[in-house]
Design an enzyme around this catalytic site. Structure first.
Site, mmCIF file in Angstrom:
data_model
loop_
_atom_site.group_PDB
_atom_site.id
_atom_site.type_symbol
_atom_site.label_atom_id
_atom_site.label_comp_id
_atom_site.label_asym_id
_atom_site.label_seq_id
_atom_site.Cartn_x
_atom_site.Cartn_y
_atom_site.Cartn_z
ATOM 1 N N GLN A 36 16.513 1.269 -10.274
ATOM 2 C CA GLN A 36 16.723 0.530 -9.036
ATOM 3 C C GLN A 36 15.929 1.134 -7.870
ATOM 4 O OE1 GLN A 36 20.678 0.304 -6.811
ATOM 5 N NE2 GLN A 36 20.739 -1.608 -7.996
ATOM 6 N N SER B 229 -2.907 1.095 17.053
ATOM 7 C CA SER B 229 -1.592 0.438 17.096
ATOM 8 C C SER B 229 -0.995 0.520 18.490
ATOM 9 C CB SER B 229 -0.644 1.093 16.080
ATOM 10 O OG SER B 229 -1.048 0.797 14.761
ATOM 11 N N GLY C 140 -12.894 5.416 24.195
ATOM 12 C CA GLY C 140 -12.442 4.763 22.967
ATOM 13 C C GLY C 140 -11.461 3.657 23.283
ATOM 14 N N SER C 141 -10.186 4.022 23.410
ATOM 15 C CA SER C 141 -9.173 3.034 23.788
ATOM 16 C C SER C 141 -9.365 2.541 25.214
ATOM 17 C CB SER C 141 -7.766 3.629 23.637
ATOM 18 O OG SER C 141 -7.482 3.892 22.277
ATOM 19 N N GLU D 64 -10.865 -1.010 15.979
ATOM 20 C CA GLU D 64 -10.697 -2.282 16.694
ATOM 21 C C GLU D 64 -9.374 -2.325 17.468
ATOM 22 O OE1 GLU D 64 -12.165 -5.857 14.990
ATOM 23 O OE2 GLU D 64 -13.356 -4.799 13.495
ATOM 24 N N GLY D 65 -9.026 -1.178 18.022
ATOM 25 C CA GLY D 65 -7.811 -1.065 18.821
ATOM 26 C C GLY D 65 -6.693 -0.420 18.039
ATOM 27 N N PHE E 151 -19.053 6.274 16.434
ATOM 28 C CA PHE E 151 -18.229 5.568 15.445
ATOM 29 C C PHE E 151 -18.675 4.115 15.278
ATOM 30 C CE2 PHE E 151 -14.670 8.505 17.151
ATOM 31 C CZ PHE E 151 -15.118 9.550 16.363
#
Length: 380
Positions: free
Chosen positions: A279, A367, A130-131, A364-365, A155
């Site tokens: 607030q 974080s 994957g990564s 797509e990569g 995937f």
């Protein structure tokens, strides 16, 4: 950033199409039932959105990366599924062809994709890769005028509806890691190609995702894309543009979530007045709007860097994807909080946006991969 009149007109056209054509009824049906809306796809093709960033000579509109980002932003503001419909041919599907396809390949495969006549998907990820795509085990072995392809990809967005796939496979097992990987344009109707059952997903329902399995698939050598054993670098460069698209999708999701939160805060009354007067709520809205504007400027700057082929364009795309995808998750979480218990109910759009936003930090990569890319650029 102040957009040119041309880009402002593009934004208006993208927004008008999304708000008019991709109705709430369609969105809810796709989220509930999955599948793919072919009527919407035909309209995307009719208006040229399938080729927004593809050169005119190959059936596209010849738009730049900023136009591409605006399309993704405005479509995802209404629903990220719509953005993914139009994004694929302009990004991961058409990107490798644009980089190194020969004239025959461009005319045969890219032109019909730009016109919305065919679907091309990007098949890189594997169950164990994957990564770290360099660890892929899918193999392509030369056999006369053909390569014999064996392996499995997972995937793969759009696989069940695809006509062609850009498939990455190891062609030189003696080379390790990212070396020795080649690209092939594979007809999804060839003998030995099959798709798994569409994955049941948390979000982004309405754009099917599945495995692709290759069992002794014979791919003609004319469908080798780019130089032999040099496919990995093309994949990484393609992902630069794809990450910009995901960043813009994240921006659109966040903008949609903010608008839902503002409308609800003005309407919902507690303790005798709209909750926007509190607030605690108004400051959350201020934080959301500020983060969104920061992401927007980062994304538009990255788009311009890509258009100018700047040396740091890759890093800027990773920064945009990293910040915007994480930001979208924060903004959607705050939008849910402002809605209170109603935000947890499917009748409210923010519930779906919250689920859809989650994948933006993953595909797509991740974080963490973006952090690797960014930090390496700083330390080299």
């Amino acid at each position: 950033m102040i957009l040119s009149k041309e880009h402002e007109l593009m934004r208006k056209n993208f927004r008008n199409f999304a708000e008019t054509e991709f109705t709430t009824e369609i969105q809810e049906q796709l989220d509930r039932e999955g599948g793919f809306n072919w009527d919407i796809w035909k309209k995307i093709a009719k208006y040229g959105f399938a080729g927004t960033k593809i050169p005119v000579e190959y059936g596209g509109q010849g738009g730049d990366y900023l136009a591409y980002a605006l399309m993704n932003e405005e479509f995802a503001r209404v629903c990220p599924v719509l953005a993914i419909y139009a994004n694929t041919p302009n990004s991961l599907g058409g990107g490798p062809l644009l980089q190194c396809g020969n004239k025959e390949q461009l005319e045969k495969y890219l032109t019909p994709a730009a016109k919305g006549e065919k679907h091309i998907v990007f098949a890189l990820t594997e169950p164990g890769a994957g990564s770290d795509p360099g660890s892929m085990i899918t193999r392509a072995t030369a056999d006369g005028d053909y390569y014999v392809l064996n392996g499995r990809k997972c995937f793969i967005s759009g696989a069940p509806i695809a006509d062609y796939a850009i498939v990455y496979a190891r062609t030189n097992p003696e080379l390790k890691g990212a070396k020795g990987i080649s690209m092939f344009i594979v007809d999804m109707h060839l003998d030995g190609v099959s798709c798994g059952k569409p994955e049941p997903k948390m979000g982004i329902n309405g754009y099917p995702t599945s495995d692709i399995v290759f069992e002794n698939v014979r791919v003609h050598k004319s469908d080798l894309l780019g130089p032999l054993d040099k496919g990995y670098a093309v994949a990484m460069k393609t992902l630069d543009g794809g990450r910009l698209g995901v960043a813009a999708q994240s921006l659109g999701i966040a903008q949609g979530a903010l608008e839902e939160a503002i409308a609800y805060a003005k309407e919902r009354k507690q303790f005798g007045k709209p909750i926007s007067y509190n607030q605690g709520v108004s400051f959350m809205l201020a934080d959301m709007a500020t983060e969104i504007e920061a992401a927007r400027n980062l994304i538009y700057s990255a788009a311009q860097a890509k258009d100018m082929d700047a040396k740091d364009a890759s890093t800027q795309c990773s920064m945009a994807k990293y910040y915007a995808s994480e930001m979208a998750n924060r903004v959607c979480a705050k939008s849910i909080q402002i809605h209170g218990g109603y935000g947890f109910i499917k009748d409210y759009k923010v519930e779906r946006l919250y689920r859809d936003a989650r994948v933006m930090t993953l595909y797509e990569g991740t974080s963490q991969v973006q952090q690797i890319v960014i930090s390496r650029s700083l330390l080299k």
